[in-house]
Design an enzyme around this catalytic site. Structure first.
Site, mmCIF file in Angstrom:
data_model
loop_
_atom_site.group_PDB
_atom_site.id
_atom_site.type_symbol
_atom_site.label_atom_id
_atom_site.label_comp_id
_atom_site.label_asym_id
_atom_site.label_seq_id
_atom_site.Cartn_x
_atom_site.Cartn_y
_atom_site.Cartn_z
ATOM 1 C CG PHE A 127 -4.094 15.173 0.767
ATOM 2 C CD1 PHE A 127 -4.801 14.079 1.486
ATOM 3 C CD2 PHE A 127 -3.579 15.109 -0.688
ATOM 4 C CE1 PHE A 127 -5.240 13.234 0.573
ATOM 5 C CE2 PHE A 127 -4.349 14.004 -1.154
ATOM 6 C CZ PHE A 127 -5.075 12.958 -0.622
ATOM 7 N NE ARG A 132 -3.344 7.649 -9.741
ATOM 8 C CZ ARG A 132 -3.711 7.291 -8.588
ATOM 9 N NH1 ARG A 132 -2.765 7.038 -7.455
ATOM 10 N NH2 ARG A 132 -5.083 7.386 -8.355
ATOM 11 C CG ASP A 177 -4.800 9.698 6.195
ATOM 12 O OD1 ASP A 177 -5.202 9.929 7.154
ATOM 13 O OD2 ASP A 177 -4.496 10.538 5.043
ATOM 14 C CD GLU A 195 -2.830 1.192 0.638
ATOM 15 O OE1 GLU A 195 -2.488 1.641 -0.670
ATOM 16 O OE2 GLU A 195 -4.011 1.274 1.009
ATOM 17 C CG ASP A 196 -0.822 4.788 -1.691
ATOM 18 O OD1 ASP A 196 -1.549 4.161 -0.746
ATOM 19 O OD2 ASP A 196 -1.315 5.488 -2.505
HETATM 20 N N1 HPA Z 1 -2.162 11.426 -0.110
HETATM 21 C C1 HPA Z 1 -2.807 10.696 -0.877
HETATM 22 N N2 HPA Z 1 -3.529 9.882 -0.828
HETATM 23 C C2 HPA Z 1 -4.119 9.459 0.511
HETATM 24 C C3 HPA Z 1 -3.550 10.355 1.666
HETATM 25 C C4 HPA Z 1 -2.768 11.483 1.339
HETATM 26 O O1 HPA Z 1 -2.232 12.210 2.156
HETATM 27 N N3 HPA Z 1 -4.174 9.935 2.685
HETATM 28 C C5 HPA Z 1 -4.955 8.837 2.254
HETATM 29 N N4 HPA Z 1 -4.852 8.614 0.830
HETATM 30 MG MG MG Z 2 -3.787 4.108 -1.364
#
Ligand code: HPA
Ligand code: MG
Length: 220
Positions: free
Chosen positions: A189, A202, A140, A136-137
């Site tokens: 963010f 992206r 949050d 996962e990236d």
């Molecule tokens: N950035 C991009 N995608 C996200 C973030 C964020 O800070 N938090 C949850 N998804």
């Molecule tokens: Mg994600």
């Protein structure tokens, strides 16, 4: 085994704000980001180390590395490339199958509270007995991953671990902490390196804080 907290890199806002004009930023995003939190080179160096740590904790049984789309795609691709060259518990290379799952829960910079998972019933059933590594990236609030894990659990994989490039330090966290984390980031963010704001950014290599201009320009 989950990592100790001290094993991830804490990107403290004050210390790690790189100036935009010290790095290459695509001209079309010049006014849309506030600062660079993590330059691309540092991201890559950290992923090389994460790949070694993760691989060294597996036996020789094949694992399914599952990319959480779309944001996790760049991290997934770089992580898997490093894992191909890393060694497992027995000092051997690790057999991997690559898979993809699409999960969507954000609009603008807010979680919608609903999590949509793209895998078909048949694809989900095929996870039974497998060793899953979800990539996962960002974690949050943690709600998306928590719901995804609850869904996957019903299909009885043998093991499930989560590697997230970023972990946000937010008071809105549900308390979920992934097994592997690249960097902890401040409660801003963030965009770039495949992390998006309504599918924008992206195509930016560095992880940056979005600006107010960027937020309103690309609002849904
Ligand atoms: N950035 C991009 N995608 C996200 C973030 C964020 O800070 N938090 C949850 N998804
Ligand atoms: Mg994600």
């Amino acid at each position: 085994m989950p990592m100790e907290q001290s094993q991830w890199i804490d990107v403290v806002e004050d210390k790690f704000k790189y100036q935009l004009d010290h790095f290459v930023i695509p001209g079309h995003y010049k006014d849309d980001v506030e600062s660079i939190l993590i330059p691309h080179g540092l991201i890559m160096d950290r992923i090389a180390k994460l790949a070694q740590i993760i691989t060294s904790e597996y036996d020789s049984e094949r694992i399914v590395v599952c990319c959480v789309l779309k944001g996790g795609h760049q991290f997934f691709s770089d992580l898997v490339n490093y894992m191909k060259k890393a060694l497992n518990k027995q000092g051997k290379t690790l057999p991997m199958t690559l898979d993809f799952i699409r999960v969507k829960s954000y609009e603008n910079d807010k979680s919608t509270g609903k999590v949509h998972v793209s895998m078909s019933e048949k694809e989900l059933q095929e996870l039974k007995g497998k060793n899953l590594l979800l990539v996962e990236d960002i974690i949050d609030t943690g709600n998306t991953m928590k719901k995804l894990l609850e869904t996957l659990d019903k299909y009885e994989p043998k093991s499930v671990k989560v590697a997230s490039l970023l972990l946000k330090k937010t008071p809105l966290s549900c308390g979920y902490v992934p097994d592997y984390v690249g960097f902890a980031v401040p409660d801003l963010f963030v965009v770039g390196y495949c992390l998006d704001y309504n599918d924008i950014f992206r195509d930016l290599d560095h992880i940056c804080a979005i600006s107010e201009v960027g937020k309103s320009k690309y609002a849904a």
